[in-house]
Design an enzyme around this catalytic site. Sequence first.
Site, PDB file in Angstrom:
ATOM      1  N   TYR A  11      28.050  -3.748 -23.827  1.00 53.06           N
ATOM      2  CA  TYR A  11      28.138  -3.452 -25.261  1.00 53.06           C
ATOM      3  C   TYR A  11      28.159  -4.767 -26.024  1.00 53.06           C
ATOM      4  CZ  TYR A  11      30.070  -2.247 -29.832  1.00 53.06           C
ATOM      5  OH  TYR A  11      30.258  -2.120 -31.174  1.00 53.06           O
ATOM      6  N   GLU A  50      25.151  -2.585 -33.689  1.00 61.19           N
ATOM      7  CA  GLU A  50      25.590  -2.603 -32.297  1.00 61.19           C
ATOM      8  C   GLU A  50      24.467  -2.170 -31.369  1.00 61.19           C
ATOM      9  OE1 GLU A  50      28.953   0.006 -31.980  1.00 61.19           O
ATOM     10  OE2 GLU A  50      27.707   1.801 -31.856  1.00 61.19           O
TER      11      GLU A  50
END
Length: 293
Positions: A12, A100
């Site tokens: 991530y 993101e």
Amino acid sequence: MERACQIARELYVGLVIDRGAARVVCIASREGGVEIEEVARRAPEQILREPVDPALGLQPFQARKLAFALALPGPSVPAAVRALQGLYRAFVESDASLAEINPLILTAEGELLALDAKMTFDDSALFRHPEIQALQDVEEEDPLELQAGRAGISYISLDGTIGCMVNGAGLAMATMDIIKLHGGEPANFLDVGGGASREQVATAFKILLADRKVEGVLVNIFGGIMKCDVIAQGIIEAVREVAVQVPLVVRLAGTNVEMGKEILARSGLPLLAADTMEEAAQQVIAATRGGRP
């Protein structure tokens, strides 16, 4: 359609605005493919944070630091640096509030790929990005918030039962705070602005009352640009036009406040007048519970 990938690892990476630090922060985690909030709750030590100097941007050494912390193999580090710096550029140039990549995958061949990504944008900056605004899907938006935006009213729906109509964002926040302080829950944030017209006041009432959760309305107005007598007349006309059927408490302060109160008192409308914010909050909460202050 995406080609099938042999995934070796899921990571991530993201960028958010840290308002406490007053700068953008790059966040990374070795655990991708899940909500980052879940990782933060379960294993906060797995969250890597790298603040970015707004004058310098995300520097290569910072990106390398994150790549090494993510335990990427050496040959993949340059690609990670390019990906992170590219993500930062996209974030800044599009006035984003969140960007993101989740997951950022490392394939069995050592290739880095952004398998899925998400961005949110600062509404106040959309005028600079018509190409982004054109992508808006109104079917995914709150219809009341859309109606308020078209009328020049700042409105955000909440979960409570006390509808609030206020002029000024700071006063609106304080109004919601004092409602909660006395045991109530605000149903919305609504700022009609310092120079609200009668039409905007009427629209604000319509928006408030379209929310079926609203059991009472608190109007908290400071007469600055607009005088209280003008505001009072606008409230009366709007209430008559909209036919408010729930308890209504009005608190006025500022220029010509006594004239405004007199106009409200002579209106014959079933509204409660308050002199202070505390009194107004207590009155509207008591009225929605079937009692008196």
